[in-house]
Design an enzyme around this catalytic site. Structure first.
Site, PDB file in Angstrom:
ATOM      1  N   PHE A 152       0.829  -1.209   0.000  1.00  0.00           N
ATOM      2  CA  PHE A 152       0.000   0.000   0.000  1.00  0.00           C
ATOM      3  C   PHE A 152       0.864   1.260   0.000  1.00  0.00           C
ATOM      4  CE2 PHE A 152      -2.601  -3.320   2.036  1.00  0.00           C
ATOM      5  CZ  PHE A 152      -3.712  -3.289   1.198  1.00  0.00           C
ATOM      6  N   ASN A 208      -7.469   0.955  -3.727  1.00  0.00           N
ATOM      7  CA  ASN A 208      -6.955   1.937  -4.692  1.00  0.00           C
ATOM      8  C   ASN A 208      -8.082   2.564  -5.504  1.00  0.00           C
ATOM      9  OD1 ASN A 208      -4.318   1.958  -3.979  1.00  0.00           O
ATOM     10  ND2 ASN A 208      -3.512   1.137  -5.883  1.00  0.00           N
ATOM     11  N   CYS A 260      -0.162   3.292 -10.639  1.00  0.00           N
ATOM     12  CA  CYS A 260      -1.140   2.456  -9.929  1.00  0.00           C
ATOM     13  C   CYS A 260      -2.598   2.808 -10.208  1.00  0.00           C
ATOM     14  CB  CYS A 260      -0.857   2.484  -8.435  1.00  0.00           C
ATOM     15  SG  CYS A 260       0.669   1.608  -8.053  1.00  0.00           S
TER      16      CYS A 260
HETATM   17  C1  UDX Z   1       5.207  -2.619  -8.720  1.00  0.00           C
HETATM   18  C2  UDX Z   1       4.342  -3.844  -8.617  1.00  0.00           C
HETATM   19  O1  UDX Z   1       5.040  -4.981  -8.731  1.00  0.00           O
HETATM   20  C3  UDX Z   1       3.132  -3.691  -9.459  1.00  0.00           C
HETATM   21  O2  UDX Z   1       2.312  -4.797  -9.431  1.00  0.00           O
HETATM   22  C4  UDX Z   1       2.414  -2.567  -8.823  1.00  0.00           C
HETATM   23  O3  UDX Z   1       1.126  -2.440  -9.274  1.00  0.00           O
HETATM   24  C5  UDX Z   1       3.216  -1.310  -9.066  1.00  0.00           C
HETATM   25  O4  UDX Z   1       4.435  -1.465  -8.472  1.00  0.00           O
HETATM   26  P1  UDX Z   1       7.211  -1.417  -9.585  1.00  0.00           P
HETATM   27  O5  UDX Z   1       8.030  -1.816  -8.420  1.00  0.00           O
HETATM   28  O6  UDX Z   1       6.681  -0.021  -9.605  1.00  0.00           O
HETATM   29  O7  UDX Z   1       6.001  -2.454  -9.738  1.00  0.00           O
HETATM   30  O8  UDX Z   1       7.903  -1.746 -10.964  1.00  0.00           O
HETATM   31  P2  UDX Z   1       9.370  -1.459 -11.460  1.00  0.00           P
HETATM   32  O9  UDX Z   1       9.950  -0.287 -10.743  1.00  0.00           O
HETATM   33  O10 UDX Z   1       9.301  -1.510 -12.932  1.00  0.00           O
HETATM   34  O11 UDX Z   1      10.196  -2.709 -10.926  1.00  0.00           O
HETATM   35  C6  UDX Z   1      10.050  -4.020 -11.300  1.00  0.00           C
HETATM   36  C7  UDX Z   1      11.414  -4.717 -11.297  1.00  0.00           C
HETATM   37  O12 UDX Z   1      11.218  -6.089 -11.579  1.00  0.00           O
HETATM   38  C8  UDX Z   1      12.397  -4.163 -12.327  1.00  0.00           C
HETATM   39  O13 UDX Z   1      13.590  -3.822 -11.670  1.00  0.00           O
HETATM   40  C9  UDX Z   1      12.578  -5.318 -13.298  1.00  0.00           C
HETATM   41  O14 UDX Z   1      13.904  -5.375 -13.826  1.00  0.00           O
HETATM   42  C10 UDX Z   1      12.266  -6.525 -12.423  1.00  0.00           C
HETATM   43  N1  UDX Z   1      11.827  -7.716 -13.123  1.00  0.00           N
HETATM   44  C11 UDX Z   1      10.833  -7.657 -14.040  1.00  0.00           C
HETATM   45  C12 UDX Z   1      12.410  -8.946 -12.801  1.00  0.00           C
HETATM   46  O15 UDX Z   1      13.317  -8.994 -11.977  1.00  0.00           O
HETATM   47  N2  UDX Z   1      11.948 -10.057 -13.436  1.00  0.00           N
HETATM   48  C13 UDX Z   1      10.961 -10.035 -14.351  1.00  0.00           C
HETATM   49  O16 UDX Z   1      10.569 -11.069 -14.880  1.00  0.00           O
HETATM   50  C14 UDX Z   1      10.367  -8.791 -14.656  1.00  0.00           C
HETATM   51  C1  UDX Z   2      -1.026   4.728  -4.767  1.00  0.00           C
HETATM   52  C2  UDX Z   2      -1.725   4.393  -3.446  1.00  0.00           C
HETATM   53  O1  UDX Z   2      -1.903   5.581  -2.682  1.00  0.00           O
HETATM   54  C3  UDX Z   2      -0.935   3.373  -2.672  1.00  0.00           C
HETATM   55  O2  UDX Z   2      -1.582   3.028  -1.465  1.00  0.00           O
HETATM   56  C4  UDX Z   2      -0.849   2.189  -3.600  1.00  0.00           C
HETATM   57  O3  UDX Z   2      -0.525   1.031  -3.035  1.00  0.00           O
HETATM   58  C5  UDX Z   2      -0.045   2.552  -4.840  1.00  0.00           C
HETATM   59  O4  UDX Z   2      -0.802   3.534  -5.508  1.00  0.00           O
HETATM   60  P1  UDX Z   2       0.950   6.254  -5.604  1.00  0.00           P
HETATM   61  O5  UDX Z   2       0.402   5.998  -6.974  1.00  0.00           O
HETATM   62  O6  UDX Z   2       2.404   6.055  -5.336  1.00  0.00           O
HETATM   63  O7  UDX Z   2       0.188   5.392  -4.510  1.00  0.00           O
HETATM   64  O8  UDX Z   2       0.635   7.784  -5.233  1.00  0.00           O
HETATM   65  P2  UDX Z   2      -0.610   8.566  -4.595  1.00  0.00           P
HETATM   66  O9  UDX Z   2      -0.084   9.402  -3.496  1.00  0.00           O
HETATM   67  O10 UDX Z   2      -1.733   7.675  -4.292  1.00  0.00           O
HETATM   68  O11 UDX Z   2      -1.019   9.548  -5.809  1.00  0.00           O
HETATM   69  C6  UDX Z   2      -1.608   9.059  -7.010  1.00  0.00           C
HETATM   70  C7  UDX Z   2      -2.016  10.211  -7.906  1.00  0.00           C
HETATM   71  O12 UDX Z   2      -3.145  10.907  -7.353  1.00  0.00           O
HETATM   72  C8  UDX Z   2      -0.945  11.286  -8.124  1.00  0.00           C
HETATM   73  O13 UDX Z   2      -0.973  11.710  -9.462  1.00  0.00           O
HETATM   74  C9  UDX Z   2      -1.371  12.387  -7.187  1.00  0.00           C
HETATM   75  O14 UDX Z   2      -0.881  13.640  -7.563  1.00  0.00           O
HETATM   76  C10 UDX Z   2      -2.879  12.308  -7.297  1.00  0.00           C
HETATM   77  N1  UDX Z   2      -3.616  12.838  -6.146  1.00  0.00           N
HETATM   78  C11 UDX Z   2      -3.446  12.302  -4.909  1.00  0.00           C
HETATM   79  C12 UDX Z   2      -4.543  13.880  -6.332  1.00  0.00           C
HETATM   80  O15 UDX Z   2      -4.717  14.375  -7.456  1.00  0.00           O
HETATM   81  N2  UDX Z   2      -5.255  14.325  -5.242  1.00  0.00           N
HETATM   82  C13 UDX Z   2      -5.105  13.804  -3.986  1.00  0.00           C
HETATM   83  O16 UDX Z   2      -5.794  14.251  -3.060  1.00  0.00           O
HETATM   84  C14 UDX Z   2      -4.165  12.750  -3.809  1.00  0.00           C
END
Ligand code: UDX
Ligand code: UDX
Length: 432
Positions: A152, A208, A260
């Site tokens: 989260f 979310n 997300c």
């Molecule tokens: C994550 C979550 O896993 C996704 O489901 C969620 O909704 C958003 O956040 P995130 O950590 O943001 O993804 O993605 P990213 O920063 O692209 O990192 C994923 C990593 O996994 C990369 O470093 C990539 O190289 C690695 N990877 C990808 C592996 O090691 N093996 C694979 O098969 C694919």
């Molecule tokens: C989100 C969820 O908050 C987190 O719990 C989840 O597991 C991953 O997705 P993240 O996408 O990293 O996190 O950022 P978040 O702070 O939720 O912002 C998402 C988007 O909403 C951003 O573009 C932000 O600027 C926008 N936002 C957020 C608004 O426009 N208004 C608000 O009040 C809050």
């Protein structure tokens, strides 16, 4: 505990680092050799406040290791987290190929009991599919459990969210992995909810989507407020202080973005459809969000009349404050729309400029500016697209003089409209 995390991205790296911080020994596995080499050499591939210190401290203490080898990861730890991407596909469904291939790989290395934990955001019933996959591809009939443990964390506040979670959700199909999962999370002193795997998976999409719904609600109110001459910030504050509602995630803006909310909404709508329910409410959340950006661009057009060859300064490229992440960033979307209308941009972001260049290459029409105040030099208007707190420290007196025409479109409501007008700006914000 000994823990392995497969996928060392925004989620995997912060999760691994925070587990190490509370005393666990963590092996982070990633398929990208450059990323592993950078981390092994003490570098950090992403900007996340506080993360570099936590990583450095735990690498030095020998509690945080990096490798490209899944086999090593599976051998090292009893608990294996999967944190690889689950990107959206054009029809809104989720691309599960990374999860599936990691499940197969882990299965191939199993020689003793392991708990395989899904941390990535996945459609309901993924736990069942991962279980089936591992059963098919394991080489011996070794025992294992699959657990759902959604993340989260908010980017930009990820370390804080991980160290002090509101709750920890653990979805299981048997009691055997529960003690180990509780042991991993006991140092974080958060309420732990143990439930079935399908419910745990649904909690993530439900949460979310609800947060996105709150933002779209505030954005819809912003339209009413503009038409009625009211102030959306006053309205949402007045609503939010009712603690059944809460003030958070009610900031009207030019729309939400990131890796997300947009993806999770589409996925949840798609999953609901497959389960026989047309989730119209969430479709409306998406529509309001798309509309909010279109309205913002129209506001700029209405004021500047013709955009062709107009110079527009843009503050912010990241999808939100405190991150260098530009995936599905409303700020990048805004820039692309302005470019399409023929505008010329001067852009600045404190952390995201390098990553932004891949989506918005520097060119005759896009100039990356090294300092925040220089963004306003010679521009016909300034647009504020990301809620970085330092943007409130913009030198307004300087901006007033350096802009060709003193017009500001604030997509994040960072300034007080009355004060901006007193300073001589034409100031257009959201819902005020
Ligand atoms: C994550 C979550 O896993 C996704 O489901 C969620 O909704 C958003 O956040 P995130 O950590 O943001 O993804 O993605 P990213 O920063 O692209 O990192 C994923 C990593 O996994 C990369 O470093 C990539 O190289 C690695 N990877 C990808 C592996 O090691 N093996 C694979 O098969 C694919
Ligand atoms: C989100 C969820 O908050 C987190 O719990 C989840 O597991 C991953 O997705 P993240 O996408 O990293 O996190 O950022 P978040 O702070 O939720 O912002 C998402 C988007 O909403 C951003 O573009 C932000 O600027 C926008 N936002 C957020 C608004 O426009 N208004 C608000 O009040 C809050």
């Amino acid at each position: 505990m000994k823990i392995t995390i497969i996928g060392t991205g925004y989620v995997g790296l912060v999760t691994g680092a925070c587990f190490a911080e509370v005393g666990h020994t963590v092996t982070c596995v990633d398929a990208d050799p450059k990323k592993v080499a950078l981390l092994q050499a003490g570098g950090i591939p992403i900007y996340e406040p506080g993360l570099d210190e936590v990583v450095r401290r735990n690498v030095a203490a020998g509690r945080l290791l990096f490798t490209q080898s899944t086999g090593e990861g599976v051998a090292n730890s009893e608990v294996i987290f999967i944190a690889v991407p689950t990107p959206p596909q054009p029809d809104g469904s989720v691309d599960m190929s990374y999860i599936e291939s990691v499940a197969r790989e882990v299965a191939g290395h199993l020689t003793a009991y392991r708990i395989i934990v899904d941390k990535s955001t996945v459609p309901v019933k993924t736990g069942e599919k991962v279980t089936e996959t591992i059963k098919r591809y394991r080489k011996t009939s070794v025992d294992f459990d699959v657990v759902s443990n959604p993340e989260f964390l908010r980017e930009g506040f990820a370390v804080e969210d991980l160290m002090k979670p509101d709750r920890v959700v653990i979805g299981v199909s048997s009691q055997r992995p529960v003690a180990a999962m509780k042991e991993i999370y006991s140092p974080f002193n958060a309420p732990i909810i143990v439930t079935d795997t399908n419910s745990a998976e649904l909690i993530k999409h439900a949460a979310n989507s609800f947060l996105a719904l709150k933002i779209s609600y505030a954005n819809a109110l912003s339209v009413i407020c503009e038409a009625a001459g009211a102030n959306v910030q006053e309205v949402t504050r007045g609503m939010g202080l009712d603690n059944r509602i809460g003030t958070r995630f009610l900031q009207a803006s030019l729309g939400f973005g990131g890796s997300c909310f947009p993806k999770d909404l589409s996925a949840f709508i798609h999953i609901s459809e497959e389960l026989g329910y047309d989730f119209q409410l969430l479709k409306e959340v998406q529509r309001i969000n798309a509309d909010q950006m279109a309205r913002f661009v129209k506001k700029i057009q209405d004021n500047l009349w013709v955009l062709r060859d107009k110079r527009i300064g843009v503050l912010g490229l990241a999808f939100k404050q405190n991150t260098d992440d530009v995936r599905t960033s409303p700020a990048i979307d805004l820039c692309q729309r302005l470019l399409k209308e023929g505008a010329k941009l001067r852009v600045y972001d404190p952390e995201a400029m390098e990553k932004a260049k891949a989506l918005l290459p520097a060119s005759d029409t896009v100039e990356y500016v090294a300092d925040m105040d220089a963004v306003t030099d010679g521009v016909d208007a300034l647009a504020i697209a990301t809620e970085w707190p330092q943007f409130t420290k913009l030198d307004l007196a300087r901006a007033r003089k350096s802009m060709r025409t003193p017009i500001i479109f604030d997509g994040r409501n960072l300034f007080d409209p009355a004060e901006m007008e007193k300073l001589g700006f034409i100031y257009k914000s959201i819902g005020r």
